[in-house]
Design a protein around this motif. Structure first.
Motif, PDB file in Angstrom:
ATOM      1  N   LEU A  42       0.857  -1.183   0.000  1.00 42.63           N
ATOM      2  CA  LEU A  42       0.000   0.000   0.000  1.00 42.63           C
ATOM      3  C   LEU A  42       0.889   1.227   0.000  1.00 42.63           C
ATOM      4  O   LEU A  42       1.772   1.360   0.834  1.00 42.63           O
ATOM      5  N   LEU A  43       0.652   2.125  -0.953  1.00 40.01           N
ATOM      6  CA  LEU A  43       1.493   3.311  -1.052  1.00 40.01           C
ATOM      7  C   LEU A  43       0.722   4.550  -0.608  1.00 40.01           C
ATOM      8  O   LEU A  43      -0.352   4.835  -1.129  1.00 40.01           O
ATOM      9  N   SER A  44       1.331   5.265   0.301  1.00 44.98           N
ATOM     10  CA  SER A  44       0.675   6.470   0.790  1.00 44.98           C
ATOM     11  C   SER A  44       1.629   7.646   0.668  1.00 44.98           C
ATOM     12  O   SER A  44       2.842   7.481   0.605  1.00 44.98           O
ATOM     13  N   THR A  45       1.059   8.837   0.644  1.00 48.41           N
ATOM     14  CA  THR A  45       1.940   9.999   0.580  1.00 48.41           C
ATOM     15  C   THR A  45       2.183  10.588   1.959  1.00 48.41           C
ATOM     16  O   THR A  45       2.935  11.540   2.107  1.00 48.41           O
ATOM     17  N   ASP A  46       1.558  10.031   2.940  1.00 50.77           N
ATOM     18  CA  ASP A  46       1.663  10.598   4.277  1.00 50.77           C
ATOM     19  C   ASP A  46       2.629   9.777   5.128  1.00 50.77           C
ATOM     20  O   ASP A  46       2.418   8.596   5.381  1.00 50.77           O
ATOM     21  N   LYS A  47       3.675  10.434   5.576  1.00 50.92           N
ATOM     22  CA  LYS A  47       4.710   9.722   6.319  1.00 50.92           C
ATOM     23  C   LYS A  47       4.173   9.168   7.630  1.00 50.92           C
ATOM     24  O   LYS A  47       4.632   8.138   8.114  1.00 50.92           O
ATOM     25  N   GLU A  48       3.231   9.870   8.206  1.00 54.25           N
ATOM     26  CA  GLU A  48       2.774   9.475   9.544  1.00 54.25           C
ATOM     27  C   GLU A  48       1.619   8.498   9.492  1.00 54.25           C
ATOM     28  O   GLU A  48       1.001   8.212  10.507  1.00 54.25           O
ATOM     29  N   ALA A  49       1.268   8.018   8.298  1.00 51.29           N
ATOM     30  CA  ALA A  49       0.004   7.276   8.192  1.00 51.29           C
ATOM     31  C   ALA A  49       0.136   5.802   8.489  1.00 51.29           C
ATOM     32  O   ALA A  49      -0.757   5.033   8.157  1.00 51.29           O
ATOM     33  N   PHE A  50       1.216   5.393   9.117  1.00 55.37           N
ATOM     34  CA  PHE A  50       1.444   3.959   9.310  1.00 55.37           C
ATOM     35  C   PHE A  50       0.238   3.249   9.922  1.00 55.37           C
ATOM     36  O   PHE A  50      -0.213   2.212   9.432  1.00 55.37           O
ATOM     37  N   TYR A  51      -0.288   3.820  10.983  1.00 51.45           N
ATOM     38  CA  TYR A  51      -1.367   3.090  11.666  1.00 51.45           C
ATOM     39  C   TYR A  51      -2.620   3.024  10.828  1.00 51.45           C
ATOM     40  O   TYR A  51      -3.314   2.009  10.793  1.00 51.45           O
ATOM     41  N   ALA A  52      -2.893   4.118  10.144  1.00 52.62           N
ATOM     42  CA  ALA A  52      -4.088   4.142   9.284  1.00 52.62           C
ATOM     43  C   ALA A  52      -3.956   3.086   8.191  1.00 52.62           C
ATOM     44  O   ALA A  52      -4.901   2.343   7.892  1.00 52.62           O
ATOM     45  N   VAL A  53      -2.776   2.990   7.606  1.00 56.89           N
ATOM     46  CA  VAL A  53      -2.578   2.045   6.513  1.00 56.89           C
ATOM     47  C   VAL A  53      -2.579   0.619   7.041  1.00 56.89           C
ATOM     48  O   VAL A  53      -3.119  -0.299   6.408  1.00 56.89           O
TER      49      VAL A  53
END
Lengths: 460, 396
Positions: free
Chosen positions: B202-213
């Motif tokens: 899963l690729l996200s642009t938000d560095k802090e989004a670990f938990y959400a992802v």
């Protein structure tokens, strides 16, 4: 073409050519001594030294990966350099400008790698004939000789018209019936017996070879020299009309049409020089130095090679002239007659049905129905140059493996090109059948092989 | 600048990209262009770890910076890339290989992925055995940029080289052809430990989004479990040439020019599993050689071709380019032209029939609600390594 879309096409051309030996100037400040020949001469000395230094460096660099097989060529965007070690430590380098197609936005560069690379090899083989004084004589002598030779040779090098035939470096043989062939054989034997000084002989008719006593590789080089250098230089005065100004040299000799192409132009001239070019041929392990006497009558030419140690004087030349002249003239007209008879039998030569090139590595025989005229400066082919380059690509692929192979290719223009390699023979056929499919093309080529090459086995 | 040096045994090729110079010395018989393309892949792999902007900036500041300091630990990645380029035809074809799956199963899997989203999530990939199973993407992403096979190859390679098994990874990765100046953050986990064949990215642009992802992953896992989706993937039938009953055909590569329904394409190709004679690594590498040679000739810039038929000692090879597809095939050496053509026709018919199963035919999209108050910053100009990019629009 739409306005503003102008395509300029540059053909490959020779930028520079030089020969050097790193052993001649190993120390700093002595670099200039390394250079044995440099063309064009106008280049500034330091730039020459720099170029030579760069080549040395590249060769050294590639030696780290493979000590015995160093660099052969170097590509930049604008040009290509080819390296060839002619003899130990003697390096020849040729720099060629890349063929280019310049469009307003894009600068394309269609490479013709194979051709250029092979051409340098050809030119180097060639060189072997004439300048083998590497071992003997000092550097001074060598530079002089190189200058004389290469100056003339480079003018005959026409890169833009090089194609597959140059890669092969083959010899075109003249087809003859048995009787005439025997006549020529016995002529050669007779002359060799009467003039015991003659060591080797070669007989040509119409720029094609009939008989040669030389080793194949040497003959190949000699053939190339004769057809690209010597023959074109001497026009055919005897074929000119009676009152033509070209005739005077031959006037007064009504017995025969023979004359020397190398050596004395006119025997009657009291100041005639009796100097013949020297060539070096390869016999077993050493080199033999020979005088090259080329004698011609009408379209037949004979080469006599005599040991260079012998001094050829007027007496010998006159003897040769009186012996060979009449016989050769007769032979030449015999051959001509035979040829015409054969032509009448086989029918007039119309546009050849199949466009092909055939080459036999074993006897160096080549045959092409694609080239309508091939001299050193002009190569008139009846097919598009891109198709010729495809032939070169196929030849390159064949060279990779030593097995019998076949490659069939359909080009963007819907031309079909078929290449077959069998044993040591290669055959390339170009077919213009736009809507044919693979099977039909295969059948066509089979037909060709059956008619022209029915005693040679090609893979199906 | 020197482009290449040839000698009898080796080819040396040079490539300059910004402040970096790449040199390749090869004993294979690949063409200069092919070797240069490999160097370009290496360059892109480095960019995928560092981003182009930061490489340029570092060298602007210090001309003799030793890049090895930043590349420490990535030797496995680069080595892995060099190895895989020699045996995997996907680099040569610039295409992705998909897992053959009935389209209904694939749609169901994609649907699950589509549902498990979070803001700033841009791509979701499902990969099995190094083949792509499904990819879904955020709606607005496709406007300007396109997912390129080369980026996917680098992604696959990175994951392969990390060689982790259980657990999950959260790592920055740059997709050089998509946007070479900024990072995505990739969440990578295997869905089937301990076999570890099915991988979720899963690729996200938000560095802090670990938990959400990570939460998305959990949702996906749940949905998979409830539908027993992993079974579909496990049951997938990789096919062999024998399945098509063409006696003389040994192997082929088929790349259609247009597979996806709509305008945006993801180039794909398909090829059967290797036959007995070609299973070893050496044989695979050896077979790639003639394929590469034909590919080189057929796509030559100065004299391209439409068809090559080459009968040689070990096999008979065919390369064919039309407006609809590009294909390479390998037959037994003694095949006649007639049988080769008829088998080829049979093969094409089979592929047409199985098209739905062999290729991904459409790329499902989802939309994450745009966050209010985010401004679109200029792409690349304000990109700094390790800074999260605010807003999806800054990707374009």
């Amino acid at each position: 073409m739409a306005s503003g879309m102008q395509e300029k096409q540059y053909t490959p051309s020779l930028l520079s050519f030089f020969i050097y030996n790193p052993k001649f100037g190993p120390r700093e400040g002595e670099e200039e001594k390394k250079i044995l020949f440099y063309h064009p001469i106008e280049i500034e000395k330091n730039e020459k030294i720099r170029n030579v230094g760069l080549c040395e460096a590249i060769v050294q660099f590639t030696r780290t990966f493979s000590p015995t097989n160093p660099a052969k060529s170097l590509h930049t965007q604008k040009n290509r350099q080819f390296f060839h070690e002619a003899e130990e430590n003697y390096w020849m380098v040729m720099v060629v400008r890349n063929p280019m197609v310049e469009k307003p936005n894009k600068d394309g560069k269609p490479p013709t790698v194979e051709y250029q690379e092979e051409e340098i090899i050809v030119s180097n083989l060639f060189n072997g004939t004439f300048s083998r004084a590497f071992e003997a004589g000092g550097v001074e002598l060598l530079t002089q000789k190189l200058e004389k030779f290469f100056y003339r040779y480079l003018q005959t090098l026409h890169l833009q018209s090089c194609d597959l035939l140059d890669v092969f470096g083959g010899i075109s043989f003249f087809p003859l019936d048995k009787m005439t062939y025997l006549k020529i054989q016995s002529f050669v034997n007779r002359v060799e017996e009467s003039l015991s000084l003659v060591k080797y002989t070669a007989f040509l008719y119409n720029d094609q070879l009939i008989w040669s006593g030389l080793e194949q590789d040497d003959m190949r080089i000699l053939y190339k020299y004769l057809t690209t250098s010597l023959f074109p230089r001497h026009s055919e005065p005897e074929l000119a009309g009676r009152d033509s100004p070209l005739r005077p040299e031959v006037a007064g000799n009504l017995l025969h049409y023979g004359r020397f192409l190398t050596g004395p132009a006119n025997l009657k001239d009291p100041d005639a020089k009796f100097r013949f070019p020297r060539i070096f041929v390869n016999t077993e392990d050493s080199y033999e130095e020979l005088h090259l006497i080329v004698y011609k009558a009408m379209t037949a030419a004979v080469c006599f090679m005599v040991n260079a140690a012998v001094d050829l004087n007027r007496e010998f030349c006159e003897q040769l002239d009186s012996l060979v002249g009449p016989q050769l003239t007769l032979l030449a007209s015999d051959i001509c007659e035979q040829f015409n008879i054969n032509r009448r039998i086989s029918g007039p030569e119309k546009e050849p049905q199949f466009k092909f090139i055939y080459f036999n590595h074993m006897n160096l025989a080549e045959k092409s129905t694609i080239h309508m005229r091939k001299t050193a400066s002009v190569s008139l082919t009846s097919v598009h140059p891109d198709l010729m380059k495809i032939l070169g690509d196929i030849n390159c692929d064949f060279a990779r493996v030593n097995e019998d192979e076949e490659i069939i290719v359909k080009a963007m223009t819907d031309y079909w090109v078929v290449g077959k390699k069998s044993d040591q023979r290669e055959l390339y056929v170009i077919l213009n059948q736009k809507n044919a499919n693979l099977i039909e093309v295969n059948e066509e080529v089979k037909r060709l092989c059956a008619t022209q090459f029915n005693n040679i086995f090609f893979l199906d | 600048m020197i482009q290449s040096i040839f000698s009898d045994e080796h080819t040396v090729v040079f490539l300059q990209k910004g402040p970096l110079v790449f040199v390749s010395v090869s004993a294979t018989r690949q063409s200069e262009q092919q070797l240069r393309r490999e160097l370009l892949h290496v360059y892109h792999q480095i960019v995928s770890m560092l981003t182009q902007a930061s490489i340029n900036r570092i060298f602007e500041r210090r001309k003799n910076f030793d890049l090895r300091r930043l590349l420490f630990g990535s030797e496995k990645v680069l080595d892995g890339l060099l190895d895989v380029m020699d045996s995997d035809p996907s680099f040569m074809l610039s295409a992705v290989q998909c897992l053959p799956l009935p389209s209904s199963s694939r749609d169901a899997l994609s649907h699950i992925l589509q549902k498990a989203i979070t803001p700033d999530l841009v791509f979701s990939f499902l990969i099995a055995n190094n083949r792509l199973v499904s990819v879904v993407q955020e709606k607005t992403v496709l406007e300007d940029a396109r997912l390129k096979p080369s980026d996917l190859h680098l992604l696959f390679n990175l994951i392969r080289a990390s060689a982790f098994q259980a657990g999950e990874i959260w790592m920055p990765i740059c997709l050089p052809l998509f946007n070479h100046d900024c990072y995505f953050y990739a969440y990578v986990a295997y869905l089937d430990p301990p076999e570890c064949t099915v991988c979720l990215v899963l690729l996200s642009t938000d560095k802090e989004a670990f938990y959400a992802v990570a939460e998305c992953k959990r949702k996906i896992e749940e949905a998979f479990a409830s539908q027993n989706a992993l079974q579909w993937v496990a049951n997938t039938q990789l096919y062999y040439v024998d399945d098509i009953s063409v006696a003389n055909l040994r192997h082929f590569l088929y790349k259609p020019s247009k597979v996806l329904d709509h305008h945006r394409q993801l180039p794909q190709f398909t090829c059967p599993e290797m036959e007995v004679g070609y299973r070893s690594q050496e044989e695979r590498i050896r077979l790639l050689d003639p394929y590469r040679n034909m590919h080189n000739r057929i796509h030559s810039t100065s004299r391209p071709l439409k068809l090559i038929y080459h009968s040689a000692g070990k096999e008979t090879l065919l390369a064919w380019v039309t407006s609809k597809f590009e294909m390479f095939a390998c037959f037994t050496p003694l095949v006649t032209k007639k049988s080769a053509i008829s088998e080829l026709t049979k093969l094409l018919r089979w592929i047409k029939k199985e098209e739905d199963r062999l290729f991904i035919c459409h790329l499902p999209k989802y939309s994450t609600a745009p966050q209010p108050g985010r401004s679109s910053t200029d792409r690349g100009s304000s990109a700094r390594p390790n800074t999260s990019d605010t807003g999806l629009l800054s990707l374009l």
